[in-house]
Design a protein around this motif. Structure first.
Motif, PDB file in Angstrom:
ATOM      1  N   VAL A 249       0.828  -1.026   0.049  1.00 45.09           N
ATOM      2  CA  VAL A 249      -0.077  -0.137   0.064  1.00 45.09           C
ATOM      3  C   VAL A 249       0.808   1.336  -0.038  1.00 45.09           C
ATOM      4  O   VAL A 249       2.234   1.114   0.081  1.00 45.09           O
ATOM      5  CB  VAL A 249      -0.766  -0.122   1.188  1.00 45.09           C
ATOM      6  CG1 VAL A 249      -1.987  -0.847   1.244  1.00 45.09           C
ATOM      7  CG2 VAL A 249      -0.026   0.066   2.528  1.00 45.09           C
ATOM      8  N   HIS A 250       0.276   2.303  -0.176  1.00 45.18           N
ATOM      9  CA  HIS A 250       0.959   3.534  -0.430  1.00 45.18           C
ATOM     10  C   HIS A 250       1.826   3.972   0.976  1.00 45.18           C
ATOM     11  O   HIS A 250       1.585   4.232   2.067  1.00 45.18           O
ATOM     12  CB  HIS A 250      -0.029   4.975  -0.631  1.00 45.18           C
ATOM     13  CG  HIS A 250       0.788   6.014  -0.937  1.00 45.18           C
ATOM     14  ND1 HIS A 250       1.782   6.213  -2.044  1.00 45.18           N
ATOM     15  CD2 HIS A 250       0.821   7.211  -0.538  1.00 45.18           C
ATOM     16  CE1 HIS A 250       2.193   7.518  -2.256  1.00 45.18           C
ATOM     17  NE2 HIS A 250       1.651   7.980  -1.009  1.00 45.18           N
ATOM     18  N   ALA A 251       3.259   4.085   0.635  1.00 46.85           N
ATOM     19  CA  ALA A 251       4.022   4.581   1.677  1.00 46.85           C
ATOM     20  C   ALA A 251       4.231   3.706   2.862  1.00 46.85           C
ATOM     21  O   ALA A 251       4.363   4.104   3.835  1.00 46.85           O
ATOM     22  CB  ALA A 251       3.840   5.870   1.849  1.00 46.85           C
ATOM     23  N   PHE A 252       4.202   2.446   2.614  1.00 45.45           N
ATOM     24  CA  PHE A 252       4.164   1.535   3.454  1.00 45.45           C
ATOM     25  C   PHE A 252       5.447   1.237   4.339  1.00 45.45           C
ATOM     26  O   PHE A 252       5.609   0.919   5.486  1.00 45.45           O
ATOM     27  CB  PHE A 252       3.795  -0.058   3.016  1.00 45.45           C
ATOM     28  CG  PHE A 252       4.692  -0.578   2.324  1.00 45.45           C
ATOM     29  CD1 PHE A 252       5.763  -1.460   3.095  1.00 45.45           C
ATOM     30  CD2 PHE A 252       5.095  -0.359   1.072  1.00 45.45           C
ATOM     31  CE1 PHE A 252       6.710  -2.188   2.249  1.00 45.45           C
ATOM     32  CE2 PHE A 252       5.976  -1.021   0.335  1.00 45.45           C
ATOM     33  CZ  PHE A 252       6.852  -1.985   1.104  1.00 45.45           C
ATOM     34  N   GLU A 253       6.522   1.622   3.709  1.00 47.28           N
ATOM     35  CA  GLU A 253       7.822   1.770   4.396  1.00 47.28           C
ATOM     36  C   GLU A 253       7.830   2.900   5.366  1.00 47.28           C
ATOM     37  O   GLU A 253       8.662   2.570   6.305  1.00 47.28           O
ATOM     38  CB  GLU A 253       9.119   1.956   3.357  1.00 47.28           C
ATOM     39  CG  GLU A 253       9.160   3.046   2.661  1.00 47.28           C
ATOM     40  CD  GLU A 253       8.137   3.443   1.468  1.00 47.28           C
ATOM     41  OE1 GLU A 253       8.249   4.823   0.975  1.00 47.28           O
ATOM     42  OE2 GLU A 253       7.272   2.767   1.285  1.00 47.28           O
TER      43      GLU A 253
END
Length: 281
Positions: A249-253
């Motif tokens: 998913v978006h920006a999971f890091e």
């Protein structure tokens, strides 16, 4: 509309204040200092004997965010790769629409060039990077620097970049959905999406841009535009490495840095950064 409703000024205010409270890990050998003057307002993370610099632009939908939200990633990158990381503040829409944010990061890049000797790095060893909206601004900055000539970035390092105001997805992610995204772009471009560098994906000619690393999660709103931009870069002859994280998913890091998928992604991204600098030796 998502939880981060761009129409709500209280939500936008919270999105500018809360990330500034992010805890900063203590990493041996990395010094932190801040600089604020007419040209730049930034936090700088410096390792011993730096071999290059990353100008890092934080995310937040062009409406919010703070450089400190990425502090763990930035300090670890400084230590592992041996780069100075400069993380500038920039102005937000809707109060300050395009080109305010781009002008601010452009000014930060100029400050870096003129202070390279003081920082102990070479002006031709600067990589421009960012996440989400910051990744989009990084891409736009590289386009502008290309057209201006002069010393060019050594690379662009784009984490799930926000590149296109024309996204066709109907994603209803509770954090940042298609409606929020469309409104954020509308606030930012202020009726002129075709202005030079306002929307990176609208640029027709991509040849001559610096070597690029970028990634997309397969389950995020920006997946299509990121993969398309990567393919266009490759077709234009730009050395490009695009990674797709299955189920990401978006920006999971940023939100889940301790997961195995985030650790693999960050390791790969830093390996690319290392090899890009190695190629300049």
């Amino acid at each position: 509309m998502s939880l981060w409703d761009p129409t709500n000024p209280l939500i936008r205010r919270a999105g500018r204040v809360v990330p500034a409270l992010w805890p900063a890990p203590l990493i041996q050998g990395v010094r932190t200092r801040r600089v604020k003057n007419a040209e730049i307002h930034a936090t700088i993370y410096s390792p011993e004997n730096p071999r290059g610099t990353v100008l890092w632009i934080h995310g937040g939908g062009l409406l919010m965010g703070h450089p400190r939200q990425d502090v763990k990633h930035l300090k670890e990158t400084a230590a592992e790769v041996g780069v100075i990381v400069v993380a500038p503040h920039y102005r937000f829409a809707p109060e300050n629409p395009y080109p305010a944010a781009l002008d601010d990061v452009h000014s930060a890049h100029h400050w870096l060039l003129t202070h390279a000797e003081e920082l102990g790095i070479s002006p031709d060893r600067i990589v421009v990077g960012g996440q989400s909206a910051g990744g989009g601004l990084a891409a736009a900055l590289c386009q502008r620097l290309h057209d201006e000539g002069g010393v060019q970035p050594a690379g662009q390092w784009l984490f799930c970049p926000m590149l296109d105001d024309r996204a066709a997805s109907t994603d209803r992610n509770p954090i940042w959905d298609a409606d929020s995204n469309a409104l954020a772009w509308r606030y930012y471009v202020n009726g002129n999406p075709n202005a030079p560098y306002a929307v990176p994906s609208r640029r027709a000619e991509l040849s001559g841009l610096p070597p690029t690393w970028l990634y997309a999660g397969s389950s995020e709103l920006f997946y299509g535009e990121i993969v398309d931009y990567a393919e266009r870069l490759k077709s234009a002859g730009v050395p490009t490495q695009c990674e797709v994280v299955d189920g990401g998913v978006h920006a999971f890091e940023l939100w889940a840095p301790h997961t195995a998928a985030a650790k693999r992604l960050l390791m790969s991204s830093r390996a690319w950064l290392q090899s890009t600098l190695n190629a300049l030796d």
